[in-house]
Design a protein around this motif. Structure first.
Motif, mmCIF file in Angstrom:
data_model
loop_
_atom_site.group_PDB
_atom_site.id
_atom_site.type_symbol
_atom_site.label_atom_id
_atom_site.label_comp_id
_atom_site.label_asym_id
_atom_site.label_seq_id
_atom_site.Cartn_x
_atom_site.Cartn_y
_atom_site.Cartn_z
ATOM 1 N N VAL A 167 3.543 10.909 5.913
ATOM 2 C CA VAL A 167 3.287 9.584 5.189
ATOM 3 C C VAL A 167 3.947 8.262 6.144
ATOM 4 O O VAL A 167 4.675 8.929 5.835
ATOM 5 C CB VAL A 167 3.192 8.904 3.962
ATOM 6 C CG1 VAL A 167 3.389 7.534 3.161
ATOM 7 C CG2 VAL A 167 2.115 10.843 2.629
ATOM 8 N N ASP A 168 4.007 7.251 6.575
ATOM 9 C CA ASP A 168 4.549 6.759 7.271
ATOM 10 C C ASP A 168 4.240 4.877 6.771
ATOM 11 O O ASP A 168 5.460 4.329 7.213
ATOM 12 C CB ASP A 168 4.503 6.741 8.989
ATOM 13 C CG ASP A 168 3.106 6.801 9.202
ATOM 14 O OD1 ASP A 168 1.928 5.719 9.138
ATOM 15 O OD2 ASP A 168 2.627 7.032 10.372
ATOM 16 N N PHE A 169 3.023 4.921 5.629
ATOM 17 C CA PHE A 169 3.277 3.778 5.879
ATOM 18 C C PHE A 169 2.465 4.050 4.072
ATOM 19 O O PHE A 169 1.367 4.362 3.375
ATOM 20 C CB PHE A 169 1.911 2.657 6.174
ATOM 21 C CG PHE A 169 1.845 1.643 5.608
ATOM 22 C CD1 PHE A 169 2.431 1.014 5.966
ATOM 23 C CD2 PHE A 169 0.302 1.425 5.233
ATOM 24 C CE1 PHE A 169 1.889 -0.957 5.465
ATOM 25 C CE2 PHE A 169 -0.518 0.686 4.557
ATOM 26 C CZ PHE A 169 0.473 -0.926 4.873
ATOM 27 N N ARG A 170 3.073 3.210 3.312
ATOM 28 C CA ARG A 170 3.064 3.721 2.584
ATOM 29 C C ARG A 170 3.027 1.908 0.888
ATOM 30 O O ARG A 170 3.809 1.102 1.150
ATOM 31 C CB ARG A 170 3.306 4.120 1.270
ATOM 32 C CG ARG A 170 4.839 3.932 0.722
ATOM 33 C CD ARG A 170 5.488 5.022 0.427
ATOM 34 N NE ARG A 170 6.044 6.311 0.933
ATOM 35 C CZ ARG A 170 6.950 6.896 0.222
ATOM 36 N NH1 ARG A 170 7.023 6.766 -0.589
ATOM 37 N NH2 ARG A 170 7.064 8.057 1.492
ATOM 38 N N ILE A 171 2.155 1.458 0.311
ATOM 39 C CA ILE A 171 2.056 0.337 -0.592
ATOM 40 C C ILE A 171 1.687 0.929 -2.265
ATOM 41 O O ILE A 171 0.533 1.678 -2.201
ATOM 42 C CB ILE A 171 0.747 -0.740 -0.112
ATOM 43 C CG1 ILE A 171 -0.570 -0.749 0.011
ATOM 44 C CG2 ILE A 171 1.369 -1.402 0.843
ATOM 45 C CD1 ILE A 171 -1.649 -1.225 -0.090
ATOM 46 N N GLU A 214 -1.428 5.743 4.268
ATOM 47 C CA GLU A 214 -1.880 6.351 5.390
ATOM 48 C C GLU A 214 -0.375 7.016 5.966
ATOM 49 O O GLU A 214 0.549 7.125 5.600
ATOM 50 C CB GLU A 214 -1.845 4.894 6.038
ATOM 51 C CG GLU A 214 -2.343 4.804 6.952
ATOM 52 C CD GLU A 214 -2.465 3.579 7.910
ATOM 53 O OE1 GLU A 214 -2.580 4.182 9.510
ATOM 54 O OE2 GLU A 214 -2.832 2.618 7.378
ATOM 55 N N GLY A 215 -1.258 7.942 6.609
ATOM 56 C CA GLY A 215 -0.329 8.911 7.124
ATOM 57 C C GLY A 215 -1.085 9.487 8.152
ATOM 58 O O GLY A 215 -1.966 9.366 8.216
ATOM 59 N N VAL A 241 -5.226 7.905 2.029
ATOM 60 C CA VAL A 241 -6.028 8.146 0.358
ATOM 61 C C VAL A 241 -5.499 7.049 -0.328
ATOM 62 O O VAL A 241 -4.151 6.534 -0.479
ATOM 63 C CB VAL A 241 -5.142 9.399 0.076
ATOM 64 C CG1 VAL A 241 -5.654 9.892 -1.107
ATOM 65 C CG2 VAL A 241 -5.571 10.650 1.400
ATOM 66 N N ALA A 242 -5.882 7.015 -1.107
ATOM 67 C CA ALA A 242 -5.586 6.202 -2.411
ATOM 68 C C ALA A 242 -5.975 6.175 -3.921
ATOM 69 O O ALA A 242 -7.557 6.740 -4.057
ATOM 70 C CB ALA A 242 -6.834 4.435 -1.820
#
Length: 221
Positions: A81-85, A94-95, A106-107
Motif C-alpha cells: 500500500v502506497d496511498f491510504r486515506i 491503494e497499492g 480497496v475501500a
C-alpha cells in the motif's frame, strides 16, 4: 488476493479475536477489513493478535461514542500500500497486489445511518473514483442501505424509502461496480428477537477486478 470482511459489531473479548485469527489463517487472508470495531484505536500488538503474518501494516478509523469504527490489516509481502486515506465512513487503500503486480483500490466501508451521511459518503467515493487512474476497485462493508424492498423485512420498514433505494442503485451504477452474490443467509443484520431483518453488508467490484479474479482463480487451480 484474499480479502476477509467482517462486521464484528464490537471487538468484545477474546473469543471474537480468536475467531478472526483462525479465519485469517484458514483462508490465507492478505487483507482483513473489519467494520463496527467500536474501538478508539489499534496498535501493532492488537493488529498482530488478529493476523498470522509477521510483516503487517494497518489503518484504522476510530469509533464515535463507542459506535462504528473501522480497521484494515494487510500482509506487506503480498499487498504493498502506497496511498491510504480515511474519511467519515470509509478507509481507502491503494497499492500493488505483488503476485500480479496489479494496482488496486480497496475501500472498507461503514456507512452512516442518516441519509445525509450516506449521500456525503457516496459523493466522496465517487469523487475519488473519478480522480483515480486505477481500474481495479473493491468496495466492501456495511452500506446501511438496501437495493430492493425485499432486502428489508420487519414491522418498522413496512414503507421502504424507495427514493433512497433508487439513489443507492444510481450510485452503484455511476461507480461501475457489480454487487457480488453471496451464499448463505439472505440477510446480514437481524434484530435479536428476529422482528427485523436487512441485507446491509455487500461486496462490490469493478469489471476489471472480476476479470482479474477469474485469472487469479484459474491460476490457483
Amino acid at each position: 488476493m484474499n480479502i476477509l470482511s467482517y462486521n464484528i459489531r464490537g471487538m468484545g473479548r477474546g473469543i471474537k479475536w480468536a475467531s478472526i485469527r483462525n479465519l485469517v489463517g484458514k483462508l490465507k487472508v492478505d487483507l482483513l477489513c473489519l467494520q463496527e470495531t467500536k474501538r478508539d484505536s489499534f496498535d501493532k500488538a492488537a493488529c498482530q493478535a488478529l493476523s498470522r503474518h509477521p510483516d503487517i501494516a494497518w489503518e484504522w478509523h476510530p469509533a464515535v461514542n463507542t459506535a462504528a469504527g473501522l480497521l484494515c490489516v494487510w500482509n506487506n509481502k503480498n499487498f504493498q500500500v502506497d496511498f491510504r486515506i480515511f474519511e467519515k465512513g470509509f478507509i481507502m487503500l491503494e497499492g500493488v497486489w505483488l503476485v500480479d503486480m496489479q494496482r488496486v483500490v480497496v475501500a472498507n466501508i461503514y456507512a452512516p445511518c442518516d441519509i445525509e451521511g450516506k449521500r456525503q459518503l457516496w459523493q466522496s467515493l465517487s469523487r475519488r473514483k473519478i480522480q483515480s487512474q486505477v481500474n481495479c476497485w473493491y468496495l466492501v462493508g456495511d452500506f446501511n442501505c438496501v437495493r430492493h424492498p425485499s432486502e428489508r423485512m420487519g414491522s418498522n420498514h413496512s414503507n421502504p424509502d424507495t427514493n433512497l433505494i433508487a439513489k443507492f442503485n444510481d450510485w452503484l451504477a455511476a461507480m461501475e461496480v457489480d454487487d457480488i452474490p453471496c451464499v448463505g443467509k439472505p440477510f446480514t443484520w437481524v434484530r435479536p428477537n428476529g422482528s427485523c431483518k436487512s441485507k446491509l453488508d455487500r461486496v462490490l467490484v469493478s469489471d476489471e477486478w472480476l476479470t482479474r479474479l477469474n485469472k487469479w482463480n484459474h491460476r490457483s487451480i
